[in-house]
Design a protein around this motif. Sequence first.
Motif, PDB file in Angstrom:
ATOM      1  N   PRO A   1     -15.386 -22.378 -21.081  1.00 52.81           N
ATOM      2  CA  PRO A   1     -14.897 -21.700 -22.341  1.00 52.81           C
ATOM      3  C   PRO A   1     -13.905 -20.784 -22.301  1.00 52.81           C
ATOM      4  O   PRO A   1     -13.360 -20.455 -21.130  1.00 52.81           O
TER       5      PRO A   1
ATOM      6  N   THR B   1     -20.941 -13.775 -22.025  1.00 49.37           N
ATOM      7  CA  THR B   1     -22.217 -14.127 -22.679  1.00 49.37           C
ATOM      8  C   THR B   1     -22.441 -15.540 -22.793  1.00 49.37           C
ATOM      9  O   THR B   1     -23.362 -16.128 -22.619  1.00 49.37           O
ATOM     10  N   THR B   2     -21.127 -16.083 -23.206  1.00 53.75           N
ATOM     11  CA  THR B   2     -21.226 -17.596 -23.336  1.00 53.75           C
ATOM     12  C   THR B   2     -21.872 -18.202 -21.838  1.00 53.75           C
ATOM     13  O   THR B   2     -22.328 -19.360 -21.854  1.00 53.75           O
TER      14      THR B   2
ATOM     15  N   ARG C   1     -26.291 -18.803 -21.585  1.00 57.64           N
ATOM     16  CA  ARG C   1     -26.162 -20.023 -22.291  1.00 57.64           C
ATOM     17  C   ARG C   1     -27.821 -20.402 -22.639  1.00 57.64           C
ATOM     18  O   ARG C   1     -27.740 -21.018 -23.701  1.00 57.64           O
TER      19      ARG C   1
ATOM     20  N   LEU D   1     -28.449 -18.643 -25.919  1.00 58.06           N
ATOM     21  CA  LEU D   1     -27.805 -19.453 -27.088  1.00 58.06           C
ATOM     22  C   LEU D   1     -28.178 -20.696 -27.410  1.00 58.06           C
ATOM     23  O   LEU D   1     -27.797 -21.105 -28.386  1.00 58.06           O
TER      24      LEU D   1
ATOM     25  N   SER E   1     -20.722 -14.670 -30.273  1.00 60.41           N
ATOM     26  CA  SER E   1     -21.748 -15.563 -30.077  1.00 60.41           C
ATOM     27  C   SER E   1     -22.910 -15.418 -31.040  1.00 60.41           C
ATOM     28  O   SER E   1     -23.530 -16.342 -31.560  1.00 60.41           O
TER      29      SER E   1
ATOM     30  N   ILE F   1     -23.389 -23.572 -29.254  1.00 65.86           N
ATOM     31  CA  ILE F   1     -22.928 -22.627 -28.240  1.00 65.86           C
ATOM     32  C   ILE F   1     -21.221 -22.581 -28.527  1.00 65.86           C
ATOM     33  O   ILE F   1     -20.612 -23.545 -28.512  1.00 65.86           O
TER      34      ILE F   1
ATOM     35  N   ASP G   1     -17.257 -22.226 -28.078  1.00 63.69           N
ATOM     36  CA  ASP G   1     -16.638 -22.689 -26.891  1.00 63.69           C
ATOM     37  C   ASP G   1     -15.294 -22.341 -26.985  1.00 63.69           C
ATOM     38  O   ASP G   1     -14.393 -22.454 -26.073  1.00 63.69           O
TER      39      ASP G   1
END
Length: 412
Positions: free
Chosen positions: A106, A130-131, A135, A138, A227, A263, A265
Motif C-alpha cells: 500500500p 490499518t491497511t 487486513r 477489511l 478504509s 481493500i 491500496d
Amino acid sequence: MVKIALVGCGVEYSGILKEVEKAALTFGAEIILPDIDLDYIEESYLKFGFSAQSPNLKLMIARAMSIVEGRTKADAVFVCTCFRCAEGALIRNEVRRFIQQNSHIPVVTYSFTEKTKADELFIRMEALVTTVARRSILAREKQEGLTMGIDSGSTTTKVVLMENNKVIGTGWTATKDIMESVNIAAADAFGETGYGWDDIDGIGTTGYGRLTIGKKLNAELIQEEISVNAKGAVYLADKQRGEATVLDIGGMDNKVITVNNGIPDNFTMGGICAGASGRFLDLTSRRLDVDITELGPLAVKGNYRNATLNSYCIVFGIQDLVTTLAAGGSKEDVADAACHSVAQQVYEQQLQEIDIREPLIQVGGTSLISGLVEAVSDILGGIEIIVPDYSQHIGAVGSALLVSGLGNRNNQ
C-alpha cells in the motif's frame, strides 16, 4: 511494528522528518529510510526511465526501486515531495505508480510544506497502518448481528443501524456538539426499529470525532475514514470483488481511493482549498436562495459555459457567480458553473494523481448533488459513475459492517 518506508525528496533537510516519524509512531508504526549506495542510484535511475535533474529525486527513485526489488523490506510506503517543486510532483506520481504496478504494498502520497506538522499526517499514517494491520477486518464482506456505525464528519454526523446485512435505520444531523449530535442522529436511526442502545452488539466510529465518540461509547471499532469509506462504498455498490475507485467530495476535505477486492491500496486526500469542497456548493446554494438538495437538479438544467468563473478560490469564486447573476445570468447556469468548478479542481488536484479504475463510485453528501456527479463524469470523458443507495451514509455503513464480528458487547 508496521514498517513504513519513507520515499521522498527534501524530507531530511526541510525539518519535517521528525513530524513524519511522530505521526507514524502515534499509530504504532516505524519510519524506515531505504539505505542506498551511489552505484545503485545510477543503476535504478536508468531502469526507471524517467528524467530527473535533482540528485535528491534520483535518490528518491532509487529508494523506490529498492522496495520493488526487495532490497528494502517494508509493509507500506509513504511517498512525499515539497509542494513548491513541480519536478518533484511529477516524480512523486511516477514513483507511486511504479511501486503500485510492481508490488502489492500500500502506498500513500503527500505534498508537504516546511510547516507540516504530525497531526496533519495522522489520517494518512493511520490508514496505512490499518491497511496492513487490519487486513482481515477489511476483508469482511457481510454484516452480522445488530451493529451501529457512526460517522462524525466536519459538517454532518451520520448514524446507521444494520441488522443481518441490511440497513434498518439511518440518522443525519449537523455536527455541533459532538456527543449531542450523535445522540440526535442515533435517535433517528433507532426510529421505529424497536431497538435501543442496550440491544447493540457492536459500535464502530469514524470521521473527525471518532476518537472522542469511541471513548465515550466504548466502541469496539475506532477507525479512520479512508478504509471505512472505501469498504462502505464497495459494499453498497456491490463491487467488493475486483477493482474500483471511490470518490468522496466532503465538506472539509476530499478523498480518492483505489480499491482491490474491498481493500484500499492507494489514496489521495485534499483539503487546502475550500473552493474544491462541498463547502463551496453550500455557499452557492445559499447565494442562489435554494436548498442544497435543489442545487443538483438546478445545475443539470444549466450550462456552465454561460457563467463567468475566473477563480477557484471560494471567496473570489462566489464573487464571480454574483457578478454573473447581476449581469442577468440564470440560476441554472450559475449552479452548473459551481459544480463544474469543484469537479475541475478535484480532477486537477487529486484525480490526476490516481490511476482511476472503473467503476467510479461517488459517495458522501455531495454525491446526492446530481449536477456535481454529472460534472465529474463530464470531466472524466463521460464515464459511468455509480451512486449507491445510502451513499451519504457511507462512513457509517462501513463502520457498522467492519465492527460486525469483533465481539458482542452484550455477552461481555
